[in-house]
Write a protein that holds these residues in place. Structure first.
Motif, PDB file in Angstrom:
ATOM      1  N   VAL A  37      32.024  53.694  32.072  1.00 54.24           N
ATOM      2  CA  VAL A  37      32.735  52.326  31.105  1.00 54.24           C
ATOM      3  C   VAL A  37      32.607  51.055  31.677  1.00 54.24           C
ATOM      4  O   VAL A  37      32.692  50.604  32.851  1.00 54.24           O
ATOM      5  N   LEU A  38      32.120  50.239  30.776  1.00 53.86           N
ATOM      6  CA  LEU A  38      31.598  48.861  30.755  1.00 53.86           C
ATOM      7  C   LEU A  38      33.076  47.924  30.480  1.00 53.86           C
ATOM      8  O   LEU A  38      33.331  48.005  29.057  1.00 53.86           O
ATOM      9  N   LEU A  39      34.059  47.683  31.254  1.00 47.09           N
ATOM     10  CA  LEU A  39      35.378  47.272  31.030  1.00 47.09           C
ATOM     11  C   LEU A  39      35.588  45.855  30.926  1.00 47.09           C
ATOM     12  O   LEU A  39      35.126  45.064  32.002  1.00 47.09           O
ATOM     13  N   ALA A  40      35.700  45.240  29.752  1.00 47.91           N
ATOM     14  CA  ALA A  40      35.811  43.682  29.649  1.00 47.91           C
ATOM     15  C   ALA A  40      36.905  43.366  30.214  1.00 47.91           C
ATOM     16  O   ALA A  40      38.159  43.713  29.924  1.00 47.91           O
ATOM     17  N   SER A  41      36.915  42.205  31.130  1.00 47.17           N
ATOM     18  CA  SER A  41      38.384  41.767  31.786  1.00 47.17           C
ATOM     19  C   SER A  41      38.102  40.184  32.077  1.00 47.17           C
ATOM     20  O   SER A  41      36.890  39.640  31.713  1.00 47.17           O
ATOM     21  N   SER A  42      39.048  39.487  32.402  1.00 41.92           N
ATOM     22  CA  SER A  42      39.050  38.157  32.725  1.00 41.92           C
ATOM     23  C   SER A  42      39.185  37.940  34.244  1.00 41.92           C
ATOM     24  O   SER A  42      40.345  38.577  34.825  1.00 41.92           O
ATOM     25  N   LYS A  43      38.634  37.046  34.965  1.00 46.06           N
ATOM     26  CA  LYS A  43      38.691  36.548  36.287  1.00 46.06           C
ATOM     27  C   LYS A  43      38.787  35.277  36.364  1.00 46.06           C
ATOM     28  O   LYS A  43      37.556  34.507  36.039  1.00 46.06           O
ATOM     29  N   MET A  44      39.778  34.640  36.949  1.00 44.54           N
ATOM     30  CA  MET A  44      39.628  33.121  37.102  1.00 44.54           C
ATOM     31  C   MET A  44      39.639  32.320  35.633  1.00 44.54           C
ATOM     32  O   MET A  44      38.825  31.440  35.576  1.00 44.54           O
ATOM     33  N   GLY A  45      40.129  32.973  34.890  1.00 43.79           N
ATOM     34  CA  GLY A  45      39.919  32.448  33.295  1.00 43.79           C
ATOM     35  C   GLY A  45      38.489  32.671  32.771  1.00 43.79           C
ATOM     36  O   GLY A  45      38.292  32.133  31.584  1.00 43.79           O
ATOM     37  N   ARG A  46      37.631  33.565  33.531  1.00 45.23           N
ATOM     38  CA  ARG A  46      36.291  33.635  32.703  1.00 45.23           C
ATOM     39  C   ARG A  46      36.235  35.034  32.509  1.00 45.23           C
ATOM     40  O   ARG A  46      36.593  36.013  33.200  1.00 45.23           O
ATOM     41  N   SER A  47      35.390  35.551  31.313  1.00 43.47           N
ATOM     42  CA  SER A  47      35.277  36.830  31.017  1.00 43.47           C
ATOM     43  C   SER A  47      34.285  37.529  31.882  1.00 43.47           C
ATOM     44  O   SER A  47      33.092  36.894  32.271  1.00 43.47           O
ATOM     45  N   GLU A  48      34.295  38.750  32.333  1.00 44.12           N
ATOM     46  CA  GLU A  48      33.456  39.515  33.100  1.00 44.12           C
ATOM     47  C   GLU A  48      33.543  40.865  32.493  1.00 44.12           C
ATOM     48  O   GLU A  48      34.321  41.371  32.074  1.00 44.12           O
ATOM     49  N   THR A  49      32.409  41.807  32.856  1.00 47.85           N
ATOM     50  CA  THR A  49      32.304  42.933  32.566  1.00 47.85           C
ATOM     51  C   THR A  49      32.202  43.912  34.100  1.00 47.85           C
ATOM     52  O   THR A  49      31.460  43.570  34.684  1.00 47.85           O
ATOM     53  N   VAL A  50      33.452  44.699  34.012  1.00 47.19           N
ATOM     54  CA  VAL A  50      33.449  45.627  35.174  1.00 47.19           C
ATOM     55  C   VAL A  50      32.937  46.973  35.168  1.00 47.19           C
ATOM     56  O   VAL A  50      33.197  47.642  33.904  1.00 47.19           O
ATOM     57  N   CYS A  51      31.610  47.019  35.797  1.00 44.00           N
ATOM     58  CA  CYS A  51      31.097  48.752  35.630  1.00 44.00           C
ATOM     59  C   CYS A  51      31.881  49.601  36.468  1.00 44.00           C
ATOM     60  O   CYS A  51      32.101  49.636  37.656  1.00 44.00           O
TER      61      CYS A  51
END
Length: 874
Positions: free
Chosen positions: A145-159
């Motif tokens: 699952v490639l989970l879209a999330s936000s970190k420090m106000g920036r979008s990132e994808t967690v594998c």
């Protein structure tokens, strides 16, 4: 095979809220589409799939809704701005060759689950892209699952794979449904067991695996009586919740995995739709081209003229043109942006391409072209001014800069290029293809095609400029300003690199000192720049009160740390450490990297970057040099005049408030400015209902915050935070202000009404800003739109005035044949570098031209200073 499955509604929703509201010139909302396509492009690059499935939800109720009336019952409907984009993205994906899949009675999650099960059975790899954690239950040997999330106000994808899930939840992925069965899920309105939270649910499922085992012998489980009682009472809810949370992996999909292999893109249809959406950057990323066909909503198609490519010298073409209009476009060298690789020139129905050769003859040929009497059209005249000014020539009779015209007509656009503008304004040009054209390199052929489009594009843009009454804004402000900016970029600003380097060493010592203090107060060493490690030290080791912990850890941003001031000595040390570290990395190191061989920094001024008309600067951003702290303001001491010269610095006094006084017509504000009274003391006297003589410094400070806050549509809560009073007290200040300055209150109301009725707002000089936010169905977005509506005419008019002042100063220096040069603009401030014997003359000239730049109901005031360095001159 490698299958990429998109939870399309989830990704589209995340894109909608993650990208500011965007519209095309005809009002079509595009931010979700734009964000979705960028996410898709990144996923394709990262995964490199063989097949792609785009799963969407349907409006019809699913089996879960039929099973439980409360399922997702609390969710609001899709915002209209997003709903409008849904059919467009589906059409676009299909044109791009991707298969869309929906199934009545099921959710997209169920489709993803079924496809991933097929992959597991057949030994293929499946990658599920989603923003929904429910899909984590699908993780398996072949499913990631490639989970879209936000970190420090920036979008990132967690594998997310099996090891990720085990580490985070302490069990296997399938048991996520059991965790949700106990704790519930507020986002989907899944009830769970009343009183059982995440911590207890994780502990129980970690021990017993699933709810069936727990309920098989409830008395035997390791739990308190209270927990057992809650579980007993909530048994039915637990099993219902598990069913609701379980993704159905047996949806009757009749397609095989090979059916999701992308089909060849319908390039023309894709190009056409993206052109209508004004997404030229996406067209470029996809590497596609096509012929633009106007939509039913667009204007009628213009007749496309034909231009012949011929082989002539520039002088021959110019002689043939007489005094007729000429279009030209320059192909700049990629390694040296001051060097011309090729130039295309179009006159009448003929166009030529010329590859200049180095030497005086070629330069003279181009100088004659640029200085000719012919009316001229080009795109990005500033780059041309760079070349011509450095050779002592002139660019004469420039009738239109298509880049600037496009910017004035659509300041909200993120980019401007000729191909996209032709599509947006339903114009263009055909080239009569000669054999020699077919043999040309791609960049040369593109240069010819773009140049051929300039004349018809000029006609289309000029028509719109005329309708908007923006001719003076273009001809008298923006186009002349291009020459001024080119000159400023060319001259640059001298920097004392030796002193700046020593300053950097001093900052390094301070950074180390603060670092040691932080380690001492924390009782341990850690990475201060790591939000995760810092959060653990502050909120777990030192026990400071934390705001709610997010999925990625504790927030340690500036707002959080400011709220913790006074709770522990370490907070002040961390805030100071961050300030000094930023000074060193961003400003000292950053500035030293961009000092030219001549010892000067040549910042780039962007004329088409902001929606309000303000200039921005990059490489480096000299408009962002810190001035609020003593340590930061010292950076200005390293910018200096060259030997034998002095800096003359003039700064408008409270120009935005003066503009507000003029536009609102408020008699109290006008009287205060014209009597040269202190506006903030005057405001305090009015708001606090007392003579100005009795206004204290604290009262003046609060009145100043209200004065500047009003311009930005400040609310009571924000003002209370700024000046340290209660929300009720701040609200009283604002109400007293608006009761006293009734002209300002009326301006604010009238401006919002104008924006709501017209969909845009404008400055005194006709600069427009489209405001799609003002008609949004989302209250927060509407409130943002109202604040922008109130502020843009003020900030934008002030920006126009400073531009007029720059042009006046530049021209006056030339007219009086002075050696002084305008070298920098920072918001409301202009800096001239003048030889010592011209300083007094330049001081008077600078003040005169700035104060005469606009005729308002209040006096414009410019304060002038001089000094060897920028710091001294302020």
């Amino acid at each position: 095979m490698k299958l990429l499955c998109l939870d399309s509604n989830s990704i589209l929703n995340r894109a909608f809220y993650g990208v500011k509201l965007l519209t095309t010139s005809d009002g079509t909302y595009t931010n979700a589409i734009y964000g979705f396509l960028n996410i898709l492009q990144k996923l394709l690059n990262d995964v490199n799939p063989d097949a792609v499935a785009c799963a969407f939800d349907l409006k019809a109720p699913t089996f879960r809704h039929k099973m439980y009336d409360g399922y997702k019952a609390q969710r609001k409907g899709m915002p209209e701005e997003l709903a409008q984009q849904l059919p467009i993205i589906k059409e676009l994906l299909q044109d791009m060759g991707y298969r869309i899949i929906t199934m009545e009675g099921y959710e997209a999650d169920d489709i993803l689950g079924t496809l991933s099960a097929k992959c597991e059975q057949e030994g293929h790899d499946c990658f599920i892209a989603t923003g929904d954690r429910d899909s984590l239950q699908l993780i398996g040997e072949h499913t990631t699952v490639l989970l879209a999330s936000s970190k420090m106000g920036r979008s990132e994808t967690v594998c997310c794979d099996e090891s990720y899930f085990q580490e985070k939840y302490g069990t296997t992925p399938i048991h996520l449904i059991d965790i949700k069965a106990l704790m519930g899920d507020s986002s989907d309105n899944i009830p769970g067991v009343a009183g059982i939270g995440e911590k207890t649910a994780l502990k129980l499922i970690g021990q017993y695996g699933n709810i069936e085992t727990i309920y098989a012998d409830l008395d035997a489980i390791d739990a308190t009586k209270s927990v057992k009682a809650k579980l007993e009472a909530g048994k039915d809810a637990a099993f219902l919740s598990k069913t609701l949370a379980t993704i159905d992996r047996n949806v009757p999909i009749e397609l095989s995995l090979s059916d999701f292999i992308p089909q060849p893109m319908k390039e023309q249809e894709t190009f056409e739709l993206l052109s209508h959406l004004e997404m030229n950057s996406i067209i470029k990323k996809l590497g596609i081209s096509g012929t633009y066909v106007p939509s039913e909503k667009g204007k009628e198609a213009r007749e496309i003229p034909t231009v012949h490519f011929v082989s002539k010298l520039i002088s021959e073409l110019m002689q043939q043109a007489g005094e007729a209009p000429v279009s030209f476009l320059i192909g700049w060298n990629k390694e040296n942006d001051e060097k011309i690789d090729a130039i295309a020139v179009c006159a009448g129905n003929e166009i030529i391409l010329h590859h200049p050769q180095e030497g005086a003859l070629y330069e003279q040929d181009l100088i004659e072209l640029f200085s000719s009497k012919n009316p001229k059209y080009t795109f990005d005249s500033k780059s041309v001014y760079h070349w011509i000014l450095s050779r002592g020539g002139e660019l004469c009779n420039l009738t239109d800069d298509l880049l600037l015209s496009a910017y004035l007509l659509s300041a909200n656009s993120s980019e401007y290029n000729i191909e996209g503008l032709c599509a947006g304004y339903h114009t263009g040009c055909k080239l009569d293809g000669a054999t020699s054209m077919e043999e040309m390199e791609e960049q040369d052929r593109k240069l010819l095609e773009d140049c051929a489009c300039l004349a018809p594009l000029h006609e289309a843009l000029s028509e719109e400029i005329y309708k908007n009454k923006q001719e003076a804004l273009l001809q008298d402000i923006e186009m002349p300003l291009s020459e001024v900016l080119a000159s400023m970029e060319m001259y640059g600003f001298e920097v004392d690199t030796a002193a700046l380097t020593e300053y950097g060493k001093m900052l390094d010592e301070k950074i180390e000192d603060y670092q040691n203090v932080i380690y001492h107060l924390a009782g341990e060493q850690f990475n201060i720049n790591s939000p995760k490690q810092l959060g653990e030290v502050l909120f777990e080791h030192l026990g400071l009160p934390a705001k709610k912990k997010t999925k990625t850890g504790y927030s340690t941003n500036a707002d959080v740390l400011e709220s913790l001031r006074g709770k522990h000595e370490i907070i002040d040390a961390i805030l100071e450490y961050r300030k000094v570290a930023k000074l060193k990395s961003t400003y000292v190191d950053g500035l030293l990297k961009v000092v030219g061989r001549d010892g000067r920094i040549h910042s780039h001024f962007n004329q088409t970057d902001t929606r309000t008309g303000r200039l921005s600067s990059t490489e480096p951003n000299l408009q962002n040099i810190p001035v609020r702290t003593e340590l930061g303001s010292r950076l200005r001491a390293f910018f200096r005049a060259k030997d034998g010269y002095t800096l003359v610095d003039a700064d408008y006094s409270q120009i935005e408030l003066r503009v507000l006084a003029h536009i609102s017509g408020d008699e109290y504000m006008i009287e205060a400015f014209n009597s040269d009274a202190d506006i903030h003391t005057n405001t305090a006297a009015q708001v606090f209902n007392m003579p100005a003589l009795y206004v204290t410094p604290e009262m003046r400070r609060k009145a100043k915050a209200v004065n500047f806050g009003i311009v930005y549509g400040i609310g009571a809560f924000s003002l209370s935070q700024d000046i340290g009073v209660s929300v009720a007290e701040a609200d009283r200040y604002i109400k007293n202000y608006l009761d006293t300055f009734s002209g300002v209150k009326k301006y604010m109301e009238d401006t919002v009404t104008f924006a709501q009725e017209n969909g845009y707002i404008e400055t005194l000089y006709g600069r427009r800003r489209a405001l799609p936010e003002i008609s949004s169905s989302n209250k927060n977005i509407v409130n943002f739109g109202k604040r922008v509506a109130m502020n843009t005419p003020i900030q934008g008019t002030a920006a126009d005035i400073i531009k007029i002042a720059m042009i006046r100063v530049y021209r006056r220096l030339k007219k009086e044949q002075l050696d002084a040069r305008l070298i920098l603009q920072v918001h409301d401030e202009l800096i001239v570098e003048a030889p010592q014997h011209e300083v007094e003359q330049v001081k008077a000239l600078l003040q005169e031209e700035m104060q005469a730049a606009a005729k308002l109901k209040v006096l414009l005031k410019a304060d002038v200073g001089t000094g060897k360095t920028w710091y001294d001159a302020k």
